[in-house]
Design an enzyme around this catalytic site. Structure first.
Site, PDB file in Angstrom:
ATOM      1  N   GLU A   1     -41.674 -15.987 -20.099  1.00 43.46           N
ATOM      2  CA  GLU A   1     -42.187 -15.310 -18.905  1.00 43.46           C
ATOM      3  C   GLU A   1     -43.480 -15.952 -18.397  1.00 43.46           C
ATOM      4  O   GLU A   1     -43.719 -16.003 -17.181  1.00 43.46           O
ATOM      5  CB  GLU A   1     -42.383 -13.823 -19.204  1.00 43.46           C
ATOM      6  CG  GLU A   1     -41.052 -13.087 -19.254  1.00 43.46           C
ATOM      7  CD  GLU A   1     -41.153 -11.690 -19.838  1.00 43.46           C
ATOM      8  OE1 GLU A   1     -40.662 -10.745 -19.188  1.00 43.46           O
ATOM      9  OE2 GLU A   1     -41.721 -11.542 -20.947  1.00 43.46           O
TER      10      GLU A   1
ATOM     11  N   ALA B   1     -43.906 -11.764 -27.364  1.00 42.87           N
ATOM     12  CA  ALA B   1     -44.830 -10.695 -27.747  1.00 42.87           C
ATOM     13  C   ALA B   1     -44.866 -10.521 -29.258  1.00 42.87           C
ATOM     14  O   ALA B   1     -43.895 -10.819 -29.964  1.00 42.87           O
ATOM     15  CB  ALA B   1     -44.419  -9.387 -27.079  1.00 42.87           C
TER      16      ALA B   1
ATOM     17  N   GLU C   1     -35.003 -10.501 -25.531  1.00 40.47           N
ATOM     18  CA  GLU C   1     -35.387  -9.088 -25.613  1.00 40.47           C
ATOM     19  C   GLU C   1     -34.191  -8.163 -25.805  1.00 40.47           C
ATOM     20  O   GLU C   1     -34.300  -7.117 -26.450  1.00 40.47           O
ATOM     21  CB  GLU C   1     -36.167  -8.680 -24.359  1.00 40.47           C
ATOM     22  CG  GLU C   1     -37.543  -9.319 -24.219  1.00 40.47           C
ATOM     23  CD  GLU C   1     -37.526 -10.645 -23.484  1.00 40.47           C
ATOM     24  OE1 GLU C   1     -38.600 -11.115 -23.089  1.00 40.47           O
ATOM     25  OE2 GLU C   1     -36.421 -11.228 -23.293  1.00 40.47           O
TER      26      GLU C   1
ATOM     27  N   GLY D   1     -41.940 -13.431 -23.992  1.00 38.21           N
ATOM     28  CA  GLY D   1     -43.153 -13.545 -23.207  1.00 38.21           C
ATOM     29  C   GLY D   1     -43.592 -14.974 -22.976  1.00 38.21           C
ATOM     30  O   GLY D   1     -44.221 -15.291 -21.965  1.00 38.21           O
TER      31      GLY D   1
END
Length: 263
Positions: free
Chosen positions: A117, A65, A137, A114
């Site tokens: 992910e 992100a 994270e 991300g």
């Protein structure tokens, strides 16, 4: 489609490129929205039957992100951060996971946060030997928010996933292959050809059957086995009246290659 995302369609395969190489293809809100719009376009295009997703440049698939952007949402409080950041990211990974056409990640470099992910959510993944993965994270004082606490344990097992989630340590393509995050690791120069070759092996088959298998697997993973078997039965029943099943059975009986109507 925009400066932040490129879409090219060739021979039934859509190549989507996350195009922020100067930012390591970080997933800002605009890029996520553009990716969702590209998937909407591909979904309604009958001639496009598979997707390859990769990152621009030599360094990153996606470093995760866009921290500068979502930090602004965090400063506005939990409601805004969840609405603008978490829900947007979770909608993206859920869309990729449930997409009716096969989505193959071609992981060309860093796949952190991300980016990892996305790799967890797509149906298949090929990694360059230069790729690197991480769940960092926790280094920001937060859990993953695009589905990483849920999908990685389902792929890798609880203890292996928790080690990666709780340490934030990077891991290699070989480790990603070992835990089931990717299907293959290939030399860097062979990455896109390998992803397209994998897509081509899927495109030989009935597009309706491909979609039904993806649906059955995606839905069934989150169900008890009995409910999953019911989904499998429903997907088969939906194929019975189709021309694809009729053609597949006829081709088998006649010892020839099927000519599926939708192919």
């Amino acid at each position: 489609m925009s400066d932040t995302l490129r879409l090219e369609i060739t021979d039934g395969i859509a190549l989507i490129t996350l195009n922020r190489p100067d930012r390591l293809n970080a997933l800002n809100y605009e890029l996520i929205d553009r990716l969702m719009a590209a998937l909407d376009l591909i979904e309604t295009d009958a001639a496009t039957r598979a997707v390859v997703l990769t990152g621009a440049g030599e360094r990153a698939f996606s470093a995760g992100a866009d921290i500068h952007e979502f930090s602004g949402s965090v400063r506005h409080g939990a409601y805004t951060a969840v609405r603008d950041f978490v829900r947007r990211g979770q909608a993206m990974t859920a869309r990729l996971e449930a997409f009716k056409k096969p989505v193959i990640a071609a992981v060309n470099g860093l796949a952190f946060g991300g980016g990892c992910e996305i790799t967890e959510a797509v149906h298949l993944a090929v990694a360059s030997e230069r790729a690197s993965f991480a769940k960092p994270e926790i280094n920001l004082g937060m859990p993953p928010t695009f589905g990483g606490t849920q999908r990685l344990p389902r792929l890798a097992g609880r203890k292996r996933a928790l080690e990666l989630l709780l340490t934030g340590d990077p891991f290699s393509p070989a480790r990603a292959l070992e835990i089931g995050l990717v299907n293959r690791v290939v030399p860097h120069g062979e990455l896109l050809p390998a992803a397209h070759e994998l897509a081509g092996r899927i495109l030989r088959h009935s597009p309706l059957a491909v979609g039904s298998i993806i649906t059955a697997v995606t839905r069934g993973l989150n169900m008890p086995i009995g409910e999953g078997l019911q989904v499998e039965s429903e997907q088969f029943a939906a194929m019975v009246p189709t021309g694809d099943l009729t053609e597949g059975l006829a081709a088998w009986a006649e010892r020839r290659r099927p000519d599926y109507p939708g192919r």
